[in-house]
Design a protein around this motif. Structure first.
Motif, mmCIF file in Angstrom:
data_model
loop_
_atom_site.group_PDB
_atom_site.id
_atom_site.type_symbol
_atom_site.label_atom_id
_atom_site.label_comp_id
_atom_site.label_asym_id
_atom_site.label_seq_id
_atom_site.Cartn_x
_atom_site.Cartn_y
_atom_site.Cartn_z
ATOM 1 N N TRP A 18 -5.086 -3.767 1.129
ATOM 2 C CA TRP A 18 -3.771 -3.554 0.517
ATOM 3 C C TRP A 18 -3.415 -2.077 0.454
ATOM 4 N N LYS A 36 5.507 -5.302 -0.598
ATOM 5 C CA LYS A 36 5.633 -4.953 -2.022
ATOM 6 C C LYS A 36 5.424 -6.200 -2.880
ATOM 7 N N LYS A 37 6.027 -7.290 -2.453
ATOM 8 C CA LYS A 37 5.901 -8.556 -3.197
ATOM 9 C C LYS A 37 4.426 -8.970 -3.255
ATOM 10 N N GLY A 38 3.753 -8.899 -2.089
ATOM 11 C CA GLY A 38 2.340 -9.285 -2.025
ATOM 12 C C GLY A 38 1.481 -8.388 -2.903
ATOM 13 N N ASN A 42 2.438 -6.687 -5.504
ATOM 14 C CA ASN A 42 2.741 -6.931 -6.912
ATOM 15 C C ASN A 42 2.025 -8.173 -7.396
ATOM 16 N N ALA A 43 2.025 -9.215 -6.574
ATOM 17 C CA ALA A 43 1.342 -10.453 -6.956
ATOM 18 C C ALA A 43 -0.161 -10.206 -7.080
ATOM 19 N N HIS A 44 -0.703 -9.401 -6.162
ATOM 20 C CA HIS A 44 -2.125 -9.049 -6.214
ATOM 21 C C HIS A 44 -2.426 -8.246 -7.473
ATOM 22 N N GLY A 45 -1.496 -7.350 -7.836
ATOM 23 C CA GLY A 45 -1.678 -6.490 -9.013
ATOM 24 C C GLY A 45 -1.803 -5.034 -8.646
ATOM 25 N N ARG A 93 1.183 -2.619 -8.755
ATOM 26 C CA ARG A 93 1.807 -2.257 -10.027
ATOM 27 C C ARG A 93 1.344 -0.888 -10.516
#
Ligand SMILES: N[C@@H](CCC(=O)N[C@@H](CS)C(=O)NCC(=O)O)C(=O)O
Length: 239
Positions: free
Chosen positions: A104, A147-149, A151-154, A157
């Motif tokens: 990531w 970005k979505k992926g 953010n979901a991963h953490g 953020r």
């Protein structure tokens, strides 16, 4: 039965700009399993919509790790067969670190935070063979998806400097683990080495630099490991 590997085309001196594709192609070359390569153009027609995927015995399979497990089991464990259970556990843990965490940071660098947007657009053009007018739109869509992926991963953020530090810590752990050994385990390369070289190669071989590329390039043992694996498995591309 010949395995057909579907993957992206080689780019910038690397067998593949996807670490998962490079790992799997390396595994296939190490194993001696008969295979041929098809280049993906357009939509990825795999069960998960991701690359790489293979076709074998009339079946289509996704996910480089699951594919390697299947090929190891059906071909007498040609690559990882000599590993002890403890070594298998270490190999899996490091691969998870590279593919589910460090990956990531690598894609953050590639799609969201390139220091040089022009180089990123050229990269996208080279990678997908897109017409120039589509490149900015695809770059925006790709960044949005990543970005979505993230953010979901953490991991997405966190502030950029924290993301870089997290990736650099992973690379340092890999360097400490490899030490001055030739391969990760024993005297022959295994799937761990395929994954390590695919990860380090993909961090270093893109057209721009950033804190992760700079820190990685300083680990001479990791760079040498990548070059050693390239010479062994991809002599046509090795320097
Ligand atoms: N766990 C999968 C990950 C594969 C993966 O994320 N592939 C990326 C290329 S590096 C992909 O196909 N991305 C396209 C997409 O997400 O639409 C594997 O090991 O094969």
């Amino acid at each position: 039965m010949v395995v057909t590997l579907y993957q992206f085309k080689p780019l910038y001196g690397l067998p593949n700009p996807s670490p998962f594709c490079m790992k799997l192609e390396t595994y296939l070359r190490l194993s001696g399993i008969a295979h041929r390569v098809e280049t993906i153009t357009g939509r990825i027609k795999s069960p998960t919509g991701k690359a790489p995927f293979i076709e074998v015995d009339g079946k289509v399979m996704s996910d480089s790790g699951l594919i390697i497990n299947h090929l190891e089991a059906t071909h007498g464990h040609p690559v990882d067969g000599k590993l002890t259970l403890a070594e298998r556990a270490q190999s899996l843990a490091f691969q998870r670190m590279m593919e589910e965490h460090l990956y990531w940071v690598m894609v953050y660098k590639r799609w969201i935070d390139p220091t040089d947007k022009a180089a990123q657009r050229q990269y996208l053009k080279d990678l997908l063979g897109l017409p120039s007018f589509l490149v900015p739109l695809i770059a925006i869509a790709a960044a949005r998806g990543i970005k979505k992926g993230m953010n979901a991963h953490g991991i997405g953020r966190h502030a950029p400097d924290v993301i870089w530090r997290m990736g650099i810590a992973d690379v340092q752990a890999l360097a400490h683990f490899l030490g001055n050994r030739t391969w990760g385990f024993g005297d022959a390369p295994t799937t761990f080495d395929a994954c390590l070289a695919a990860t380090i190669g993909n961090i270093l071989h893109t057209p721009w630099t950033n804190p992760l590329t700079v820190a990685t390039a300083k680990h001479g043992s990791l760079v040498a490991h990548f070059e050693r694996l390239m010479a062994r498995c991809f002599p046509e591309l090795a320097k």
